[in-house]
Every structure is written in C-alpha cells, then in structure tokens.
Design an enzyme around this catalytic site. Sequence first.
Site: not given
Length: 487
Positions: A88-89
């Site tokens: 995930r970012h």
Amino acid sequence: MLRGPQRLLNVSVAPVAALAVTLLSSFSRCSLLESDDPAVSALSPYFGTKTRYEDANPGLLPDPEAPQRDPELLEDACTPVQLVALIRHGTRYPTAKQIRKLRQLHGLLQARRSGDGRADPADGRDLGAALADWPLWYADWMDGQLVEKGRQDMRQLALRLASLFPTLFSLENYGRLQLVTSSKHRCVDSGAAFLQGLWEHYHPGLPPPDVADMECGPPRINDKLMRFFDHCEKFLTEVEKNATALYHVEAFKTGPEMQKILKKVAATLQVPVKNLNADLIQVAFFTCSFDLAIKGVKSPWCDVFDIDDAKVLEYLNDLKQYWKRGYGYTINSRSSCTLFQDIFQHLDKAIEQKQRSQPVSSPVILQFGHAETLLPLLSLMGYFKDKEPLTAYNYKEQMHRKFRSGHIVPYASNLIFVLYHCKNATTPKEAFRVQLLLNEKVLPLAHSQETASLYEDLKDHYRDLLQSCRTSDECELPKVNNTSDEL
C-alpha cells in the site's frame, strides 16, 4: 539503462514555498509528539486505514531502517528465490472531499460566539476556540497525494526488505526488479521512493538519480491489476454505486453509539448538535490522525475524543471497509481473482525456471496499490474473517473482532509472498516452499495455521480460485430478460 515512459513518473509538484510558510506557522503552535504522550498513544491504535505503519508495527520505532527478522522465517537449507510484494502507498494527505468537510467544521467553530465554549483545564482556554484558531493548513491541491513522511515510509521499507532478503535484493538483481503500480500519484510516487531507498542501500551517501534513469526502469502502471475494483462492473453496480450497499454503515451513524459521541462533541465545542453529523465527527477524528501521521504533532482535535470514542469511530471505519472491501459482499473479494492469479503465475514461472537450472528472470516483483487492493485479496484468501458479520447492531459483540483495518492495512502495509528452494527435499514436491508475510511478520496460512507450506499444497488449497475464478465471469452483470409476452 532501461528507458520507460516519462509520464509514469510525473511526480506531483506542490507549491513548496507557500506550504513551508504555512507549516512553519503551524509548527509554532504545535506540541511535538512525544513517545510517552498518553493521549496520542491511547488514540493511535484506532485510526483504521489512517493508521501509521509504526503504530501497527511498533518494533520499528527504535530504528525504522533496521529489519525486524521474524524468527519463523525459513533459513538454513531453504533459500529464497523469489519475492512478490503487494504494498500500500505510504502516508498521504487527506482527500479533497475530507478537506472540504474539515473546512465546513472549521467554519462552524469560527462562527461561534467567543467565550461560549468549555474551558480546557490545560491552559484555561475554550477547546472550541482553540480549534477555531488552529491553522487549517490543508488545501484542495493535496487531494490524497503522498507526503514526505510517505516517501520515508517507502524508503525505509526498501532498506529493511533489502537487508532481510539480501540475495534477492542483490545489486546483480537490481536490473531485474519488476515494479507495477496503480495510476494514482500516491502509488506512483511510493514506487519511486522505494527505488530511491534501494539506491541508498546499494550506494550509501550517493544521491539517487531520477527514477526513470535507474537500471530497473520506472514502475509500470497497470490499473486492471492494482485497481481491479474500478474495472469490475458487478462491483461498481452492486456495491460502489448502490445506495443501499452500505446500509450498516449509515445505520451505525444514526445508532446510539454514534449519537452519544455527536452530543458529547457538540457540548464540548459548544455548537448546535443539529449542525453536526457523523461524517463531520469522523473527519475531526481523522484530522487528529492526519496531523499525527503527516507532521508528527498532537493537535487539539485529539483532545475532542477519548478512547471509548475512538473505539466507536474505528468500528465505523471498519464497517465501511468490511461491507465495501471485505466480507460484506462476495464480489468484493472475487473481483481480486486476477491479481491473486497473477501472483501465482509469477511463482509458477520462477519454479519452472529453477527446475530447468535457469536464473529466475524476476526475483523481486513489487506492486504498489491501495488498502482497497489488499483488503479484498486478503478476504479472498480467507484472512481476518469473524464468525459473525460486522453490523450496525453488534458493536459490543465485535469488540474483539479480527477485522480491524488499522492492524491489517495501515499506511505502507504490505503482503509478501516468499518462494523458497529447499536443498534437503526428498521429493520434487518438497523442493519448493512458500511463506506469507503481512507487514513484515510471518502470516500463518489461513487453511492450516502453519508458518510455511509446500508450494503445491498451497496451490491445492486455492485450486478453485486459481482455476475457476474468472474475473470476466465474476464481474459480469446478470443479463436482464427484456423479452415480453404481450401481443
């Protein structure tokens, strides 16, 4: 040098000078976060998908660049030959929608008559007035973009993984890294920051070149893989655009637990309760988390809530994730079949190459996406499923639930498949094993609770998903019969 399309890494450029002035002004009014601050530590575990990675993985706090080797990781006779990571970012700004709601709430506070609020015993001031004076430094242009803390999340993750799996992340393999990303700037920028972290690992002290000029090339955008939900017509129609799909979320907003918080906050801030709603309360809670995650400060917004409030607001967030991305509807998870199968295709290819005594062409595959990428996949695989569904009416019964999004998909969360070749195998089947890591900790297999599995056994367990789950079929809407019997 591999040249990739420059458009892949058009990293967003912010009005830096103006932001710097705003931040300096804001910092002058902030109390810097301290690790022993009881208010922050009490609320931090309940921020859901807005949770800092270090709050979900507190072992990293002393040295965020040092790997925390899980003792369950295979070693000795088993050598890692491939790593596939879904990431995930990193930490991001609020979305424009969240910023507009915060601006609305801030306007309500500024419109109050001065002196109407409750005094804060810490400084004798009215908390509502303190919030009205607190700099609203968020701007529309920020709209979910990656912040510097998010880049740091990625660089540090790269350093830890490179140290944890040195043979896979060797300099020799650097040119064979394969990176895929969602088209969203925060994901593209996260991939770039991860590569910069690897550069730092290989070349300490040397400034990294532009990512487009790195040997491995820039991340390749693939939204059908990393944003599969946007390409699934059944999900879009039956969940995303369906006004009744999140019934339990809306019902909880008007339920007794949220109404109690609504009245309490209205009294605390001395604003009419009719001017508040659950969405504004939630954005106020998230503002506490954003200020903490982005700037490392404790803002007065944190003082509005206590730990009981935080648990209720966490549940509200988890309800949304459950019904929109998790077990609420079957299509939520089934829409991720293509991504799930893509992972196993990489693993299959690595095994085939290894069996032919060929070098593994892609020893490291890094895929950058969203919480909305990871949660459906983990649900598809059977993780974090509670005996009873999360509903608007069983908050107390779900106090010890497995499905807590902040523990599963905080900022920079990662699900990693590690494929091993084991020398002590007595049969070809025993030669390849696999382990899963969630947020750098070994994740016991859903079907056996073992910490490692023979690769073929894992494929057998998921055989139906690998062979029969076809996204084109899963995402197709039921055909409507338009024929008529009328003459």
